[in-house]
Scaffold this active site. Structure first.
Site, PDB file in Angstrom:
ATOM      1  N   SER A 139       0.817  -1.259   0.041  1.00  0.00           N
ATOM      2  CA  SER A 139      -0.053   0.048  -0.016  1.00  0.00           C
ATOM      3  C   SER A 139       0.640   1.152   0.049  1.00  0.00           C
ATOM      4  O   SER A 139       1.877   1.000   0.266  1.00  0.00           O
ATOM      5  CB  SER A 139      -1.051  -0.030   1.380  1.00  0.00           C
ATOM      6  OG  SER A 139      -1.493   1.102   1.446  1.00  0.00           O
ATOM      7  N   TYR A 152      -2.819  -1.415  10.363  1.00  0.00           N
ATOM      8  CA  TYR A 152      -2.732  -1.384   8.722  1.00  0.00           C
ATOM      9  C   TYR A 152      -1.453  -0.743   8.325  1.00  0.00           C
ATOM     10  O   TYR A 152      -0.753  -1.592   7.498  1.00  0.00           O
ATOM     11  CB  TYR A 152      -4.192  -0.793   8.201  1.00  0.00           C
ATOM     12  CG  TYR A 152      -4.140  -0.998   6.871  1.00  0.00           C
ATOM     13  CD1 TYR A 152      -4.942  -2.243   5.962  1.00  0.00           C
ATOM     14  CD2 TYR A 152      -3.680   0.122   5.776  1.00  0.00           C
ATOM     15  CE1 TYR A 152      -4.689  -2.329   4.792  1.00  0.00           C
ATOM     16  CE2 TYR A 152      -3.959  -0.138   4.417  1.00  0.00           C
ATOM     17  CZ  TYR A 152      -4.315  -1.290   3.760  1.00  0.00           C
ATOM     18  OH  TYR A 152      -4.509  -1.489   2.460  1.00  0.00           O
TER      19      TYR A 152
HETATM   20  P1  NAD Z   1     -11.311  -6.306  -1.401  1.00  0.00           P
HETATM   21  O1  NAD Z   1     -11.756  -6.277  -0.043  1.00  0.00           O
HETATM   22  O2  NAD Z   1     -11.907  -5.449  -2.441  1.00  0.00           O
HETATM   23  O3  NAD Z   1     -11.043  -7.850  -1.859  1.00  0.00           O
HETATM   24  C1  NAD Z   1     -10.050  -8.497  -0.969  1.00  0.00           C
HETATM   25  C2  NAD Z   1     -10.308 -10.060  -1.358  1.00  0.00           C
HETATM   26  O4  NAD Z   1      -9.492 -10.640  -0.216  1.00  0.00           O
HETATM   27  C3  NAD Z   1     -11.743 -10.527  -1.427  1.00  0.00           C
HETATM   28  O5  NAD Z   1     -11.985 -11.295  -2.562  1.00  0.00           O
HETATM   29  C4  NAD Z   1     -11.722 -11.234  -0.070  1.00  0.00           C
HETATM   30  O6  NAD Z   1     -12.742 -12.381  -0.270  1.00  0.00           O
HETATM   31  C5  NAD Z   1     -10.415 -11.702   0.272  1.00  0.00           C
HETATM   32  N1  NAD Z   1     -10.160 -12.060   1.438  1.00  0.00           N
HETATM   33  C6  NAD Z   1     -10.536 -11.504   2.604  1.00  0.00           C
HETATM   34  N2  NAD Z   1     -10.329 -12.134   3.568  1.00  0.00           N
HETATM   35  C7  NAD Z   1      -9.532 -13.273   3.243  1.00  0.00           C
HETATM   36  C8  NAD Z   1      -9.057 -14.248   3.750  1.00  0.00           C
HETATM   37  N3  NAD Z   1      -8.870 -14.316   5.141  1.00  0.00           N
HETATM   38  N4  NAD Z   1      -8.215 -15.310   3.136  1.00  0.00           N
HETATM   39  C9  NAD Z   1      -8.659 -15.222   1.925  1.00  0.00           C
HETATM   40  N5  NAD Z   1      -9.075 -14.180   1.191  1.00  0.00           N
HETATM   41  C10 NAD Z   1      -9.509 -13.291   1.937  1.00  0.00           C
HETATM   42  O7  NAD Z   1      -9.798  -5.644  -0.994  1.00  0.00           O
HETATM   43  P2  NAD Z   1      -8.872  -4.759  -2.555  1.00  0.00           P
HETATM   44  O8  NAD Z   1      -9.021  -3.391  -2.143  1.00  0.00           O
HETATM   45  O9  NAD Z   1      -8.874  -5.490  -3.452  1.00  0.00           O
HETATM   46  O10 NAD Z   1      -7.641  -5.055  -1.738  1.00  0.00           O
HETATM   47  C11 NAD Z   1      -6.434  -6.005  -2.060  1.00  0.00           C
HETATM   48  C12 NAD Z   1      -5.383  -5.834  -1.409  1.00  0.00           C
HETATM   49  O11 NAD Z   1      -4.717  -4.467  -1.866  1.00  0.00           O
HETATM   50  C13 NAD Z   1      -5.247  -5.643   0.139  1.00  0.00           C
HETATM   51  O12 NAD Z   1      -3.991  -6.238   0.669  1.00  0.00           O
HETATM   52  C14 NAD Z   1      -5.193  -4.183   0.443  1.00  0.00           C
HETATM   53  O13 NAD Z   1      -4.827  -3.767   1.691  1.00  0.00           O
HETATM   54  C15 NAD Z   1      -4.309  -3.832  -0.901  1.00  0.00           C
HETATM   55  N6  NAD Z   1      -4.724  -2.362  -0.986  1.00  0.00           N
HETATM   56  C16 NAD Z   1      -5.920  -1.615  -1.363  1.00  0.00           C
HETATM   57  C17 NAD Z   1      -6.126  -0.509  -1.642  1.00  0.00           C
HETATM   58  C18 NAD Z   1      -7.357   0.115  -1.863  1.00  0.00           C
HETATM   59  O14 NAD Z   1      -7.487   1.338  -2.026  1.00  0.00           O
HETATM   60  N7  NAD Z   1      -8.413  -0.530  -2.387  1.00  0.00           N
HETATM   61  C19 NAD Z   1      -4.973   0.268  -1.575  1.00  0.00           C
HETATM   62  C20 NAD Z   1      -3.760  -0.130  -1.140  1.00  0.00           C
HETATM   63  C21 NAD Z   1      -3.543  -1.620  -1.084  1.00  0.00           C
END
Ligand code: NAD
Length: 256
Positions: A139, A152
């Site tokens: 992130s 986080y």
């Molecule tokens: P999201 O919540 O939209 O999707 C997350 C996915 O992970 C889902 O498919 C969910 O079912 C799965 N998941 C959740 N818990 C789980 C578990 N215990 N075991 C297996 N799968 C699990 O999240 P996103 O926004 O796509 O984020 C994905 C990654 O990117 C994360 O690590 C998040 O921290 C990182 N990230 C997101 C953003 C953002 O703005 N969306 C920014 C920076 C980093």
């Protein structure tokens, strides 16, 4: 009697993605699949709209034995692992005082320990192949702190460190490791966070989205497909000299 899994080496490259059913992980699965990879998605939830060629293995990434079993099963089935994308992660908004031990363990159990377990599970195969790529979806919060994000922030900084250490320790096996540092990306995680904020504050949702977009120097939020494109590039041979790096994709946010 269940069918034994036969071990053959897949002709196509193999990519394992954690948390690949929705959001950024889903976009990564679709991108790699469209480019000819065999893709295995380790997620607690299925996504029925995802391409049928993407293999979903039900797996709670915070449970080490489930991760080890799913990855060993994939290695046995396909005989190779070219890329691991450690993406599964959850967000949690709280200061250090408002973060209970249980909250901390939950965030670190998935965001950090899940990444460690998945990495350890792919390394023996990557070492025997003399090659592989490990990509951590960290992130922008690996580089900068945001308010009320104690656990986080820490978990994403830990992933950045893991990418560097893994790069150094496994370069001799031609294994590369990098962290991808997205800014605010429009995914279910983002929408859930905004919805929670609107419910608590009573703020106007359209205004909150507009304010979020205005916070980004480029004037909009990022899309999951944009993170997937960077992830695919880093896995490709075009990125063969890139290892131990933190790759920012944030519309200029951390440049301010
Ligand atoms: P999201 O919540 O939209 O999707 C997350 C996915 O992970 C889902 O498919 C969910 O079912 C799965 N998941 C959740 N818990 C789980 C578990 N215990 N075991 C297996 N799968 C699990 O999240 P996103 O926004 O796509 O984020 C994905 C990654 O990117 C994360 O690590 C998040 O921290 C990182 N990230 C997101 C953003 C953002 O703005 N969306 C920014 C920076 C980093």
């Amino acid at each position: 009697m269940s069918n034994p899994i036969t071990s053959t080496t897949s002709d196509s490259p193999v990519c394992i993605v954690t948390g690949g059913s929705h959001g950024i992980g889903d976009a990564i699965c679709e991108k790699f699949s469209a480019q000819g990879y065999t893709v295995i998605n380790l997620d607690i939830k299925d996504n029925l709209t995802q391409s049928k060629s993407i293999e979903w293995l039900k797996c709670d990434v915070s449970v080490s034995c489930e991760v080890r079993q799913a990855i060993q099963q994939s290695v046995l089935k396909y005989g190779r692992v070219d890329c691991l994308v450690s993406n599964a992660g959850i967000h949690f908004s709280a200061t250090i005082e408002d973060t209970s031990e249980e909250d901390f363990d939950r965030i670190f159990g998935l965001n950090v320990k899940g990444a460690i377990t998945a990495t350890k599970a792919v390394l023996p195969q990557m070492k025997s192949q003399q090659g592989g790529v490990i990509l951590y979806i960290a992130s922008d919060q690996a580089l900068i702190a945001k308010q009320s994000s104690f656990a986080y922030n820490m978990s994403k900084a830990a992933l950045a460190s893991m990418a560097k250490t893994t790069a150094l320790d496994y370069a001799k096996y031609q294994i590369r490791s990098n962290a991808i540092c997205p800014g605010t990306i429009e995914t279910p995680l983002y929408h859930n966070a905004i919805n929670r904020y609107v419910a608590i504050s009573g703020a106007n949702i359209d205004q909150v989205h507009a304010e979020e977009a205005a916070l980004q120097p480029i004037g909009r939020l990022g899309q999951a497909s944009e993170v997937a494109a960077l992830t695919y590039f880093l896995a490709s041979d075009d990125a063969r000299f890139i290892t131990g790096s933190l790759q920012v994709i944030d519309g200029g946010y951390t440049a301010q």
